[in-house]
Design a protein around this motif. Structure first.
Motif, mmCIF file in Angstrom:
data_model
loop_
_atom_site.group_PDB
_atom_site.id
_atom_site.type_symbol
_atom_site.label_atom_id
_atom_site.label_comp_id
_atom_site.label_asym_id
_atom_site.label_seq_id
_atom_site.Cartn_x
_atom_site.Cartn_y
_atom_site.Cartn_z
ATOM 1 N N HIS A 1 -18.469 -73.989 35.869
ATOM 2 C CA HIS A 1 -17.746 -74.094 34.597
ATOM 3 C C HIS A 1 -18.736 -74.269 33.451
ATOM 4 O O HIS A 1 -18.590 -73.649 32.391
ATOM 5 N N GLY A 2 -19.725 -75.121 33.661
ATOM 6 C CA GLY A 2 -20.734 -75.324 32.620
ATOM 7 C C GLY A 2 -21.483 -74.043 32.312
ATOM 8 O O GLY A 2 -21.717 -73.700 31.144
ATOM 9 N N ALA A 3 -21.858 -73.314 33.370
ATOM 10 C CA ALA A 3 -22.607 -72.062 33.179
ATOM 11 C C ALA A 3 -21.752 -70.999 32.490
ATOM 12 O O ALA A 3 -22.230 -70.296 31.587
ATOM 13 N N THR A 4 -20.480 -70.885 32.904
ATOM 14 C CA THR A 4 -19.633 -69.854 32.322
ATOM 15 C C THR A 4 -19.343 -70.127 30.850
ATOM 16 O O THR A 4 -19.255 -69.193 30.048
ATOM 17 N N LYS A 5 -19.188 -71.370 30.498
ATOM 18 C CA LYS A 5 -18.955 -71.691 29.079
ATOM 19 C C LYS A 5 -20.129 -71.230 28.220
ATOM 20 O O LYS A 5 -19.945 -70.744 27.103
ATOM 21 N N LYS A 6 -21.342 -71.378 28.735
ATOM 22 C CA LYS A 6 -22.523 -70.927 28.001
ATOM 23 C C LYS A 6 -22.585 -69.406 27.955
ATOM 24 O O LYS A 6 -22.961 -68.811 26.942
ATOM 25 N N LEU A 7 -22.211 -68.750 29.067
ATOM 26 C CA LEU A 7 -22.197 -67.293 29.106
ATOM 27 C C LEU A 7 -21.166 -66.732 28.127
ATOM 28 O O LEU A 7 -21.428 -65.739 27.438
ATOM 29 N N ILE A 8 -19.995 -67.372 28.099
ATOM 30 C CA ILE A 8 -18.948 -66.911 27.200
ATOM 31 C C ILE A 8 -19.398 -67.019 25.746
ATOM 32 O O ILE A 8 -19.140 -66.129 24.924
ATOM 33 N N ILE B 1 -28.982 -76.844 38.772
ATOM 34 C CA ILE B 1 -28.308 -75.939 37.836
ATOM 35 C C ILE B 1 -28.030 -76.634 36.509
ATOM 36 O O ILE B 1 -28.224 -76.068 35.437
ATOM 37 N N ALA B 2 -27.587 -77.894 36.585
ATOM 38 C CA ALA B 2 -27.287 -78.654 35.365
ATOM 39 C C ALA B 2 -28.541 -78.876 34.534
ATOM 40 O O ALA B 2 -28.522 -78.763 33.305
ATOM 41 N N GLU B 3 -29.644 -79.191 35.223
ATOM 42 C CA GLU B 3 -30.902 -79.412 34.503
ATOM 43 C C GLU B 3 -31.358 -78.133 33.806
ATOM 44 O O GLU B 3 -31.783 -78.154 32.651
ATOM 45 N N GLN B 4 -31.221 -76.998 34.515
ATOM 46 C CA GLN B 4 -31.615 -75.722 33.924
ATOM 47 C C GLN B 4 -30.662 -75.305 32.809
ATOM 48 O O GLN B 4 -31.078 -74.693 31.820
ATOM 49 N N GLY B 5 -29.380 -75.655 32.986
ATOM 50 C CA GLY B 5 -28.380 -75.265 31.990
ATOM 51 C C GLY B 5 -28.336 -76.169 30.774
ATOM 52 O O GLY B 5 -27.768 -75.804 29.746
#
Length: 271
Positions: A188-195, A83-87
């Motif tokens: 948390h990393g994904a949601t920050k990008k979504l926000i 997920i981190a690599e994709q994000g």
């Protein structure tokens, strides 16, 4: 009562004891359980440096819980790394606290070295006020706070948007039985990008998620509030912290506490 719901052993018993019950009728599971118990006995003897020591069942179960948690943690770690690599954020997973402290120091020192010493940043205080702070001092304070948290066992992992890095600390996470930490912090990393990309869309989706949890998963939602930062509430103590709600939700799904296959209408709508 939230704490009583959280303590409901039927709802939130540890996987090891569920495996032991399943093993009564399943030979394959029983065979795997025997391996786990044998490893537990070996670990106990090695720790005590007493090869002839015979641990009782309570000791074996306690060590078996750690073995199962380590396995689950590593499974979640592997998923979170992808997920981190994709994000597109840095991913630092540490097996021991000593390794974790080193990872923190290296990451923050690099960020500090690449920061203009005259740069300032707006920082929110715990009471909600905003102050201006030298960026180097700000990063240094975050580094020291993280190190202190790892040392005292209060931090299992965290995502720092300022240096675009996720940290997991396996030693603390397993000790605190928080095996979902890699996925929680990754969320948390994904949601920050979504926000950032669609704040209004994220808010609407989060309201749907809260309603689903409140009506369809009340016991799990209660557990999330007991375990979550500030009861999953924002700094005002009233509104939901949707980033924390979403991250905790991902952790519960990974732990098998929410069966999404049984709620296809929700998953289809939620995407």
């Amino acid at each position: 009562n939230l704490n009583q719901l959280f303590l409901d052993a039927d709802q939130f018993g540890h996987e090891w004891f569920a495996r032991k019950a399943e093993g009564l009728d399943n030979k394959e599971v029983r065979k795997e359980n025997d391996k786990i118990e044998a490893e537990a006995v070996k670990r106990i003897k090695d720790k005590l440096k007493k090869p002839d020591y015979i641990p009782d069942q309570a000791e074996i179960n306690a060590e078996a819980v750690k073995i199962v948690d380590e396995k689950v943690y590593e499974e979640n770690n592997a998923k979170a790394a992808v997920i981190a690599e994709q994000g597109g954020w840095n991913y630092k997973n540490s097996s021991t606290n000593a390794e974790g402290i080193t990872a923190i120091e290296l990451a923050y020192n690099e960020a500090i070295n690449n920061t203009d010493p005259n740069e300032v940043v707006q920082v929110k205080t715990e009471d909600g006020a905003t102050i201006e702070m030298n960026t180097v001092d700000f990063l240094e304070s975050k580094k020291q706070k993280a190190i202190a948290g790892v040392k005292d066992g209060s931090i299992n992992g965290f995502f720092d948007e300022d240096i675009n890095t996720q940290f997991n600390f396996k030693e603390n996470a397993v000790k605190n039985q928080k095996t979902g930490v890699p996925l929680h912090e990754g969320a948390h990393g994904a949601t920050k990008k979504l926000i950032k990309s669609d704040p209004e869309g994220f808010k609407q989706a989060s309201n749907i998620l809260v309603e689903f949890l409140r009506t369809q998963q009340p016991e799990v939602f209660a557990k999330m509030q007991v375990e979550g930062t500030n009861g999953l509430r924002s700094a005002d103590g009233k509104s939901w912290d949707f980033e924390e709600v979403f991250s905790s939700f991902v952790e519960e799904v990974a732990a098998g506490n929410i069966d999404l296959d049984a709620h296809r209408d929700f998953t289809a709508f939620f995407g």
